[in-house]
Enzyme design. Structure first.
Site, PDB file in Angstrom:
ATOM      1  N   LEU A 157     -21.556 -16.489  20.512  1.00 36.20           N
ATOM      2  CA  LEU A 157     -20.568 -16.751  19.454  1.00 36.20           C
ATOM      3  C   LEU A 157     -19.148 -16.520  19.940  1.00 36.20           C
ATOM      4  O   LEU A 157     -18.875 -15.599  20.707  1.00 36.20           O
ATOM      5  CB  LEU A 157     -20.864 -15.838  18.253  1.00 36.20           C
TER       6      LEU A 157
ATOM      7  N   HIS B 162     -17.104 -20.058  15.838  1.00 37.32           N
ATOM      8  CA  HIS B 162     -18.249 -19.726  14.965  1.00 37.32           C
ATOM      9  C   HIS B 162     -17.831 -18.707  13.903  1.00 37.32           C
ATOM     10  O   HIS B 162     -18.202 -18.827  12.735  1.00 37.32           O
ATOM     11  CB  HIS B 162     -19.379 -19.069  15.772  1.00 37.32           C
TER      12      HIS B 162
ATOM     13  N   GLN C 187     -32.673 -30.271  21.709  1.00 37.27           N
ATOM     14  CA  GLN C 187     -31.409 -31.006  21.863  1.00 37.27           C
ATOM     15  C   GLN C 187     -30.868 -30.983  23.294  1.00 37.27           C
ATOM     16  O   GLN C 187     -29.760 -31.435  23.535  1.00 37.27           O
ATOM     17  CB  GLN C 187     -30.368 -30.508  20.855  1.00 37.27           C
TER      18      GLN C 187
ATOM     19  N   GLY D 174     -18.691 -27.088  12.761  1.00 34.76           N
ATOM     20  CA  GLY D 174     -17.334 -27.157  13.303  1.00 34.76           C
ATOM     21  C   GLY D 174     -16.955 -28.578  13.689  1.00 34.76           C
ATOM     22  O   GLY D 174     -17.763 -29.322  14.267  1.00 34.76           O
TER      23      GLY D 174
ATOM     24  N   ASP E 271     -17.531 -30.432  17.281  1.00 35.26           N
ATOM     25  CA  ASP E 271     -18.629 -31.359  17.578  1.00 35.26           C
ATOM     26  C   ASP E 271     -18.578 -32.484  16.544  1.00 35.26           C
ATOM     27  O   ASP E 271     -19.434 -32.590  15.661  1.00 35.26           O
ATOM     28  CB  ASP E 271     -19.970 -30.621  17.539  1.00 35.26           C
TER      29      ASP E 271
ATOM     30  N   SER F 295     -15.570 -23.104  22.878  1.00 33.51           N
ATOM     31  CA  SER F 295     -16.920 -23.642  23.038  1.00 33.51           C
ATOM     32  C   SER F 295     -17.740 -22.603  23.787  1.00 33.51           C
ATOM     33  O   SER F 295     -17.212 -21.924  24.680  1.00 33.51           O
ATOM     34  CB  SER F 295     -16.843 -24.933  23.862  1.00 33.51           C
TER      35      SER F 295
ATOM     36  N   ARG G 193     -19.808 -23.234  25.938  1.00 36.25           N
ATOM     37  CA  ARG G 193     -19.901 -23.673  27.341  1.00 36.25           C
ATOM     38  C   ARG G 193     -18.660 -23.297  28.153  1.00 36.25           C
ATOM     39  O   ARG G 193     -18.692 -23.376  29.376  1.00 36.25           O
ATOM     40  CB  ARG G 193     -20.178 -25.179  27.420  1.00 36.25           C
TER      41      ARG G 193
HETATM   42  O1  PAF Z   1     -23.666 -26.963  17.083  1.00 31.64           O
HETATM   43  C1  PAF Z   1     -24.641 -26.254  17.438  1.00 31.64           C
HETATM   44  O2  PAF Z   1     -24.473 -25.104  17.838  1.00 31.64           O
HETATM   45  C2  PAF Z   1     -26.044 -26.829  17.368  1.00 31.64           C
HETATM   46  O3  PAF Z   1     -26.051 -28.183  17.678  1.00 31.64           O
HETATM   47  C3  PAF Z   1     -26.734 -26.570  16.010  1.00 31.64           C
HETATM   48  C4  PAF Z   1     -25.995 -27.297  14.874  1.00 31.64           C
HETATM   49  C5  PAF Z   1     -26.775 -25.087  15.719  1.00 31.64           C
HETATM   50  C6  PAF Z   1     -28.155 -27.110  16.035  1.00 31.64           C
HETATM   51  O4  PAF Z   1     -28.909 -26.487  17.026  1.00 31.64           O
END
Ligand code: PAF
Length: 281
Positions: free
Chosen positions: A33, A37, A61, A147, A150, A185, A187
């Site tokens: 986080l 977030h 994903q 958010g 994305d 992010s 990342r």
């Molecule tokens: O944005 C994210 O962190 C992820 O894509 C989510 C929405 C938690 C789904 O896994």
């Protein structure tokens, strides 16, 4: 604040809250986080009686060559931050709890899932939609928080919520940026301090493209964004374009125009976006 691992327990705790007439806000996350977030958690705290934050690194994903194993994980750090923001429940299930091995259902949003991020990350949005649909069914919140960072995910999930009639209000929080403009992010954790400076090229590109898009010159916006990205050291542009913020197709008259960029900086593939204020002529 309580950490919950099972679907059965989260359902019981949410049902208890509903009996007390508390509204329920859900902030879905994959952990690691940051202030982006936490801004959603703060808003959820203001707007709901019960705040649930899910922490689940969703394998569906991630593509086969993506960073599932390396994805930053820090549940202890995350729960400390969430306790500080007054979250009530942290739903942190094991993979099998959310996606049993015999799962046979996938949620697909056609069209806007297939362009840009969807074209480069086949199956990514199916994974996002499938897990978010499941989380919405498990927690059944009144409001769910995402958010704008994305942006395509927001558009895809908005379409899923609308098409499948989920009884939930989607709340989209603004992008939170470092003081140098870098969009927060999870990342970014992959970047060295030098790479973090280089990564500011994404926001600079968006800012440079914005006046062109505002004047209706979308090709000019794209060219200018690519020029800025290409001239930055250590930045490999993937795409830089103007789209309609809802359909992710070409900008539409009267629609909201969004500039979107993606680029690789060192070990990370980063995305960013900017909504354009259209000039009235
Ligand atoms: O944005 C994210 O962190 C992820 O894509 C989510 C929405 C938690 C789904 O896994």
């Amino acid at each position: 604040m309580k950490i919950v691992r099972t679907t059965a327990e989260i359902r019981v705790l949410v049902a208890d809250a509903r009996r007390k007439n508390l509204s329920v806000g859900l902030v879905p996350t994959m952990g690691a986080l940051h202030d982006g977030h936490l801004s959603h958690v703060r808003r959820a705290r203001e707007e709901n009686g019960l705040v649930v934050v899910s922490i689940f690194v969703n394998p569906l994903q991630f593509g086969p060559s993506e960073d599932l194993d390396a994805y930053p994980r820090d549940e202890a750090g995350d729960t400390r931050l969430l306790a500080g923001e007054g979250a009530d429940l942290v739903f942190a299930p094991a993979t099998e709890e959310v996606h049993p091995h015999d799962r046979a259902t996938t949620v697909t949003v056609g069209g806007l899932s297939e362009v840009l991020e969807g074209a480069r990350r086949p199956g990514h949005f199916d994974g996002v939609c499938t897990v978010v649909a499941k989380l919405l069914n498990i927690v059944a919140p009144d409001r769910v928080y995402f958010g704008q960072k994305d942006a395509q995910q927001v558009a895809v999930l908005g379409r899923m919520v609308q098409d499948l009639g989920f009884p939930v209000e989607m709340v989209v929080g603004p992008i939170v940026r470092e003081s140098n403009g870098l969009a927060m992010s999870s990342r970014n954790a992959y970047l060295s301090s030098e790479e973090r400076k280089r990564a500011t090229a994404l926001f600079k590109a968006l800012q440079a493209g914005s006046p062109f898009a505002a004047a209706g010159d979308f090709a000019g916006a794209s060219n200018e964004m690519l020029r800025v990205l290409r001239s930055a050291t250590g930045v490999e542009p993937d795409y830089a374009t103007a789209v309609d913020a809802d359909s992710f197709g070409p900008p539409e008259p009267g629609g909201r125009i969004l500039l979107v960029v993606a680029a690789r900086v060192g070990p990370a593939r980063l995305i960013d976006n900017l909504l354009v204020e259209v000039e009235n002529t």
